[in-house]
Structures are given as structure tokens and as C-alpha cells.
Scaffold this motif. Structure first.
Motif, PDB file in Angstrom:
ATOM      1  N   ALA A 169       1.692 -41.548  62.168  1.00 34.31           N
ATOM      2  CA  ALA A 169       1.673 -43.000  62.394  1.00 34.31           C
ATOM      3  C   ALA A 169       2.909 -43.657  61.792  1.00 34.31           C
ATOM      4  O   ALA A 169       3.554 -44.499  62.424  1.00 34.31           O
ATOM      5  CB  ALA A 169       0.402 -43.603  61.800  1.00 34.31           C
ATOM      6  N   ALA A 170       3.262 -43.257  60.581  1.00 35.67           N
ATOM      7  CA  ALA A 170       4.412 -43.869  59.906  1.00 35.67           C
ATOM      8  C   ALA A 170       5.716 -43.569  60.627  1.00 35.67           C
ATOM      9  O   ALA A 170       6.621 -44.411  60.666  1.00 35.67           O
ATOM     10  CB  ALA A 170       4.484 -43.375  58.459  1.00 35.67           C
ATOM     11  N   GLY A 171       5.813 -42.379  61.203  1.00 34.09           N
ATOM     12  CA  GLY A 171       7.042 -41.993  61.880  1.00 34.09           C
ATOM     13  C   GLY A 171       7.281 -42.696  63.198  1.00 34.09           C
ATOM     14  O   GLY A 171       8.356 -42.565  63.781  1.00 34.09           O
ATOM     15  N   GLY A 172       6.302 -43.442  63.676  1.00 35.84           N
ATOM     16  CA  GLY A 172       6.441 -44.095  64.968  1.00 35.84           C
ATOM     17  C   GLY A 172       7.054 -45.481  64.921  1.00 35.84           C
ATOM     18  O   GLY A 172       7.143 -46.148  65.959  1.00 35.84           O
ATOM     19  N   TYR A 173       7.479 -45.920  63.750  1.00 34.46           N
ATOM     20  CA  TYR A 173       8.011 -47.276  63.609  1.00 34.46           C
ATOM     21  C   TYR A 173       9.470 -47.261  63.181  1.00 34.46           C
ATOM     22  O   TYR A 173       9.933 -46.338  62.504  1.00 34.46           O
ATOM     23  CB  TYR A 173       7.192 -48.054  62.585  1.00 34.46           C
ATOM     24  N   ASP A 174      10.188 -48.302  63.568  1.00 38.28           N
ATOM     25  CA  ASP A 174      11.569 -48.488  63.128  1.00 38.28           C
ATOM     26  C   ASP A 174      11.533 -49.155  61.762  1.00 38.28           C
ATOM     27  O   ASP A 174      11.793 -50.356  61.617  1.00 38.28           O
ATOM     28  CB  ASP A 174      12.331 -49.339  64.148  1.00 38.28           C
ATOM     29  N   ALA A 175      11.153 -48.377  60.771  1.00 45.52           N
ATOM     30  CA  ALA A 175      11.022 -48.898  59.415  1.00 45.52           C
ATOM     31  C   ALA A 175      11.008 -47.733  58.438  1.00 45.52           C
ATOM     32  O   ALA A 175      10.591 -46.625  58.771  1.00 45.52           O
ATOM     33  CB  ALA A 175       9.730 -49.714  59.263  1.00 45.52           C
ATOM     34  N   ASP A 176      11.490 -47.997  57.252  1.00 51.37           N
ATOM     35  CA  ASP A 176      11.420 -47.030  56.156  1.00 51.37           C
ATOM     36  C   ASP A 176      10.141 -47.332  55.395  1.00 51.37           C
ATOM     37  O   ASP A 176      10.052 -48.333  54.674  1.00 51.37           O
ATOM     38  CB  ASP A 176      12.648 -47.173  55.261  1.00 51.37           C
ATOM     39  N   VAL A 177       9.133 -46.472  55.558  1.00 49.34           N
ATOM     40  CA  VAL A 177       7.810 -46.729  54.996  1.00 49.34           C
ATOM     41  C   VAL A 177       7.568 -45.808  53.804  1.00 49.34           C
ATOM     42  O   VAL A 177       7.745 -44.593  53.909  1.00 49.34           O
ATOM     43  CB  VAL A 177       6.701 -46.534  56.045  1.00 49.34           C
ATOM     44  N   ARG A 178       7.176 -46.396  52.700  1.00 45.80           N
ATOM     45  CA  ARG A 178       6.891 -45.644  51.475  1.00 45.80           C
ATOM     46  C   ARG A 178       5.471 -45.932  51.017  1.00 45.80           C
ATOM     47  O   ARG A 178       4.947 -47.029  51.220  1.00 45.80           O
ATOM     48  CB  ARG A 178       7.863 -46.035  50.358  1.00 45.80           C
ATOM     49  N   ILE A 179       4.845 -44.921  50.387  1.00 49.37           N
ATOM     50  CA  ILE A 179       3.484 -45.090  49.876  1.00 49.37           C
ATOM     51  C   ILE A 179       3.438 -44.641  48.421  1.00 49.37           C
ATOM     52  O   ILE A 179       3.995 -43.605  48.061  1.00 49.37           O
ATOM     53  CB  ILE A 179       2.467 -44.307  50.729  1.00 49.37           C
ATOM     54  N   ARG A 180       2.759 -45.450  47.605  1.00 49.79           N
ATOM     55  CA  ARG A 180       2.583 -45.152  46.181  1.00 49.79           C
ATOM     56  C   ARG A 180       1.088 -45.093  45.865  1.00 49.79           C
ATOM     57  O   ARG A 180       0.303 -45.896  46.399  1.00 49.79           O
ATOM     58  CB  ARG A 180       3.242 -46.253  45.341  1.00 49.79           C
ATOM     59  N   ASN A 181       0.703 -44.147  45.036  1.00 51.81           N
ATOM     60  CA  ASN A 181      -0.669 -44.098  44.552  1.00 51.81           C
ATOM     61  C   ASN A 181      -0.743 -44.932  43.284  1.00 51.81           C
ATOM     62  O   ASN A 181      -0.305 -44.502  42.216  1.00 51.81           O
ATOM     63  CB  ASN A 181      -1.081 -42.643  44.278  1.00 51.81           C
ATOM     64  N   LEU A 182      -1.268 -46.146  43.392  1.00 46.28           N
ATOM     65  CA  LEU A 182      -1.333 -47.039  42.239  1.00 46.28           C
ATOM     66  C   LEU A 182      -2.304 -46.540  41.182  1.00 46.28           C
ATOM     67  O   LEU A 182      -2.131 -46.800  39.988  1.00 46.28           O
ATOM     68  CB  LEU A 182      -1.738 -48.442  42.685  1.00 46.28           C
ATOM     69  N   THR A 183      -3.327 -45.819  41.605  1.00 45.00           N
ATOM     70  CA  THR A 183      -4.346 -45.349  40.670  1.00 45.00           C
ATOM     71  C   THR A 183      -3.790 -44.314  39.701  1.00 45.00           C
ATOM     72  O   THR A 183      -4.119 -44.317  38.515  1.00 45.00           O
ATOM     73  CB  THR A 183      -5.536 -44.765  41.438  1.00 45.00           C
ATOM     74  N   THR A 184      -2.936 -43.425  40.191  1.00 40.47           N
ATOM     75  CA  THR A 184      -2.382 -42.365  39.340  1.00 40.47           C
ATOM     76  C   THR A 184      -0.904 -42.581  39.030  1.00 40.47           C
ATOM     77  O   THR A 184      -0.305 -41.771  38.333  1.00 40.47           O
ATOM     78  CB  THR A 184      -2.538 -40.999  40.031  1.00 40.47           C
ATOM     79  N   ASP A 185      -0.318 -43.644  39.587  1.00 38.69           N
ATOM     80  CA  ASP A 185       1.102 -43.945  39.413  1.00 38.69           C
ATOM     81  C   ASP A 185       1.983 -42.799  39.907  1.00 38.69           C
ATOM     82  O   ASP A 185       2.948 -42.406  39.245  1.00 38.69           O
ATOM     83  CB  ASP A 185       1.419 -44.265  37.948  1.00 38.69           C
TER      84      ASP A 185
END
Length: 245
Positions: A169-185
């Protein structure tokens, strides 16, 4: 799209590896060829590898995954025998994990460098937290940007299958998408990277922060937030049989 050639001493091993990897890449799948088992037995054949690479002549590049060391040697010989001219890279990543990570990244439209990097770092998700720095990266400088938080509802967390759904899903957009796990940092990681997503060690009820920059940033963030909160294609309640499987 990048193609993959799987070189193994065992045809059964190669086919099982491809079958597992294909389950992770839903929708459009990169072309994959197998060159395994010399003359129907155990071993590798440089001529067969060259032929498999030539069958992918219309791709933008080929990543070759190998099992044992002599398979890589046979592949190097095959590069002298092939007739096609597309760029070819021989991966030093693990066969099963590397093939899975590479195939998912190729399915998102990754370049040969990106696909090869995924394969090479495919064991990052198995390492301890203090060893996973290579799977982390900082987001690009902000242009069009958006962010949102989402609580993970998957009973087993982000394992390979939901991670693959999220990466696609993330690869289908013209955007640099990042994800962070806030619970474990942990993170941020590239959302189009299967290896990166698995390295977040995200479990049920962990909160994930989605950040994106680029023309499609708001749309990408909203879509990924929705998918995460809906379970990434998995049921939110599992039976004992489901958990055992």
C-alpha cells in the motif's frame, strides 16, 4: 519492474521459497524464474541460470538469489554466458528471507538498488533492537507533509503477511512514507520496506505513527491509517486454531 531469479541446489527448495514469497506479494507480482537442480538432480547449472536471466530480458533489472556458495559461483559464470543486457545483481542475502523481502519491494516498484538492499538486509528483523540501526532511516526534509497515529489491532501484530500488505500500500503513492512504533520507540522505517516494518516489532495495541512527505502525503497517510485500524486484511479476533497455525 525488477525480476528475480532463484538459484538453488534443490528445485524443491527453490519452488517452496517462491511459493512462500508469492503469498506475501498480493496483486501484481514481479516475474520470477527458477534455475535449480543440475540435470534434475542436486546442484546448479550456469547455462540454466543464464537462460533464466535471459527470460527476464524485458525487465528493468534482475536480482539473483542463491543458496550455497557454489550457486553464486555458477551465477557469476552465467553472467558471461547470457545474451541479454539488462542489469543483474547477485544478492548475498539469505535465500528465503531475502527472496520474500525482495519480491515485496519489487512489487511496489522498487529499483534494482532498493530491491537488492531489501534482500541483503532481510535478517534485520531477527536481530536485537540495538542491532537494527541499518533498517532505520530518517524521513526526508518536509515538503507536502502529513502524519497520523493508528493503534494496531492485529492479534499477532505486524508479522510477514500484514507487513507485506502495508508495504504494498505504501509503495503505491508518490510520497516518502515512514512509520514509527511509538509504543517501543522503534523507527522510523520506510513503510515500503518489508524488512523495516518487521523490525518495528509491532504488537497488538501498539501505536504506530505514519509520516509522509511528497505530493500524495495526505492521501497516503489517511489510507495507511485506515488499513492499520482495520487490521491490514486480517480478522481482529482469532480462534485457538488460528493462533496455532
Amino acid at each position: 519492474m525488477i525480476g528475480l531469479v532463484i538459484v538453488s541446489h534443490s528445485e524443491d527448495l527453490a519452488r517452496a521459497t517462491v511459493e512462500l514469497a508469492m503469498q506475501m506479494a498480493q496483486g501484481a507480482q514481479p516475474p520470477v524464474r527458477i534455475a535449480a537442480g543440475a540435470e534434475g538432480g542436486f546442484g546448479t547449472d550456469a547455462a540454466a541460470i543464464a537462460a533464466a536471466i535471459d527470460e527476464l530480458a524485458d525487465t528493468t533489472g534482475v536480482l539473483v538469489m542463491t543458496d550455497l556458495g557454489s550457486a553464486a559461483i555458477s551465477t557469476e559464470l552465467a553472467l558471461d554466458l547470457r545474451e541479454s543486457a539488462q542489469p543483474v545483481r547477485i544478492s548475498d542475502g539469505p535465500l528465503v528471507e531475502g527472496t520474500t523481502a525482495a519480491l515485496v519491494r519489487a512489487a511496489t516498484g522498487g529499483t534494482l538498488d532498493e530491491v537488492a538492499a531489501e534482500a541483503a538486509d532481510a535478517l534485520a528483523a531477527k536481530r536485537r533492537e540495538d542491532e537494527t540501526e541499518s533498517a532505520r532511516s530518517e524521513p526526508a526534509p518536509a515538503s507536502d507533509s502529513a502524519s497520523a497515529d493508528a493503534r494496531l489491532v492485529n492479534p499477532l501484530g505486524v508479522h510477514s503477511r500484514p507487513a507485506a500488505v502495508l508495504a504494498r500500500a505504501a509503495g503505491g503513492y508518490d510520497a516518502d512514507v515512514r512509520i514509527r512504533n511509538l509504543t517501543t520507540d522503534r523507527g522510523p522505517v520506510n513503510a515500503a520496506s518489508l524488512v523495516g516494518l518487521l523490525s518495528l516489532a509491532a504488537a497488538r495495541d501498539h501505536v504506530l505513527r505514519i509520516e509522509a512527505t511528497g505530493p500524495d502525503a495526505p492521501t497516503a497517510v489517511e489510507e495507511l491509517r485506515r488499513r492499520i485500524e482495520e487490521g491490514l486484511g486480517e480478522p481482529q479476533e482469532w480462534s485457538e486454531d488460528d493462533q496455532a497455525g
